[in-house]
Design a protein around this motif. Sequence first.
Motif, PDB file in Angstrom:
ATOM      1  N   ALA A   4      -2.074   2.930   2.199  1.00  0.00           N
ATOM      2  CA  ALA A   4      -1.050   3.881   1.796  1.00  0.00           C
ATOM      3  C   ALA A   4      -0.614   3.630   0.361  1.00  0.00           C
ATOM      4  O   ALA A   4      -0.142   4.527  -0.306  1.00  0.00           O
ATOM      5  CB  ALA A   4       0.147   3.779   2.734  1.00  0.00           C
ATOM      6  N   SER A   5      -0.824   2.424  -0.135  1.00  0.00           N
ATOM      7  CA  SER A   5      -0.360   2.065  -1.468  1.00  0.00           C
ATOM      8  C   SER A   5      -1.130   0.855  -1.980  1.00  0.00           C
ATOM      9  O   SER A   5      -1.260  -0.143  -1.262  1.00  0.00           O
ATOM     10  CB  SER A   5       1.132   1.746  -1.404  1.00  0.00           C
ATOM     11  OG  SER A   5       1.557   0.986  -2.504  1.00  0.00           O
ATOM     12  N   PRO A   6      -1.606   0.904  -3.230  1.00  0.00           N
ATOM     13  CA  PRO A   6      -2.235  -0.297  -3.813  1.00  0.00           C
ATOM     14  C   PRO A   6      -1.253  -1.467  -3.879  1.00  0.00           C
ATOM     15  O   PRO A   6      -1.652  -2.629  -3.748  1.00  0.00           O
ATOM     16  CB  PRO A   6      -2.652   0.158  -5.215  1.00  0.00           C
ATOM     17  CG  PRO A   6      -2.734   1.639  -5.145  1.00  0.00           C
ATOM     18  CD  PRO A   6      -1.720   2.059  -4.120  1.00  0.00           C
ATOM     19  N   LYS A   7       0.034  -1.160  -4.070  1.00  0.00           N
ATOM     20  CA  LYS A   7       1.039  -2.224  -4.095  1.00  0.00           C
ATOM     21  C   LYS A   7       1.125  -2.922  -2.736  1.00  0.00           C
ATOM     22  O   LYS A   7       1.302  -4.136  -2.664  1.00  0.00           O
ATOM     23  CB  LYS A   7       2.408  -1.652  -4.480  1.00  0.00           C
ATOM     24  CG  LYS A   7       2.533  -1.316  -5.956  1.00  0.00           C
ATOM     25  CD  LYS A   7       3.815  -0.578  -6.301  1.00  0.00           C
ATOM     26  CE  LYS A   7       5.061  -1.319  -5.935  1.00  0.00           C
ATOM     27  NZ  LYS A   7       6.298  -0.628  -6.355  1.00  0.00           N
ATOM     28  N   LEU A   8       0.968  -2.155  -1.665  1.00  0.00           N
ATOM     29  CA  LEU A   8       1.004  -2.749  -0.331  1.00  0.00           C
ATOM     30  C   LEU A   8      -0.205  -3.657  -0.118  1.00  0.00           C
ATOM     31  O   LEU A   8      -0.071  -4.764   0.392  1.00  0.00           O
ATOM     32  CB  LEU A   8       1.065  -1.670   0.749  1.00  0.00           C
ATOM     33  CG  LEU A   8       1.072  -2.170   2.194  1.00  0.00           C
ATOM     34  CD1 LEU A   8       2.211  -3.151   2.440  1.00  0.00           C
ATOM     35  CD2 LEU A   8       1.156  -0.993   3.153  1.00  0.00           C
ATOM     36  N   THR A   9      -1.378  -3.209  -0.535  1.00  0.00           N
ATOM     37  CA  THR A   9      -2.566  -4.050  -0.412  1.00  0.00           C
ATOM     38  C   THR A   9      -2.377  -5.347  -1.194  1.00  0.00           C
ATOM     39  O   THR A   9      -2.698  -6.431  -0.709  1.00  0.00           O
ATOM     40  CB  THR A   9      -3.825  -3.301  -0.899  1.00  0.00           C
ATOM     41  OG1 THR A   9      -3.988  -2.125  -0.117  1.00  0.00           O
ATOM     42  CG2 THR A   9      -5.067  -4.162  -0.764  1.00  0.00           C
TER      43      THR A   9
END
Length: 158
Positions: A4-9
């Motif tokens: 859902a988000s590169p920041k989450l990964t």
Amino acid sequence: MKPASPKLTAALQDLYFDERVAENQYLSHYATVKNRGLTVFAAQLLERAGDERKHADRLAERIAMFESAPLAYKGTIVPETGREMVCDDMLTAEVEAEQIARAKYEKAIMLCCEVGDNDTRDILVANLKDETEHVHEIEVSQNLIELIGFENWAQAML
């Protein structure tokens, strides 16, 4: 499945690494205290190492689901002391590591809420619960050492 988000990964990668470091720290402390005959304390450390491994495995599976690979990169979550650690030093280092992990989990959970990823949030909440229990267990040991003295606590850990 794309994240859902590169920041989450990135947050999951960071948590994954920290869990592996924590597992290794507990295993190192386990070997030290087992060698000193503190079998009860050693068993507690071995159990915590297993919990950290489970956390890392859950995170690795989630990272892979996001079509990425868990990264093992160099770093540390607890400063090195430069001397042999004794049990009370180990407990201090462990509670510090757990508190750092808790803060990172809380931040990642908020990020999951922002991006609407409830499945990842559920994984992180379960890991956070374990981390909170670890802090409590360690603080109980620290309080006992303060209350009854290290020698009496160590004798109870035989």
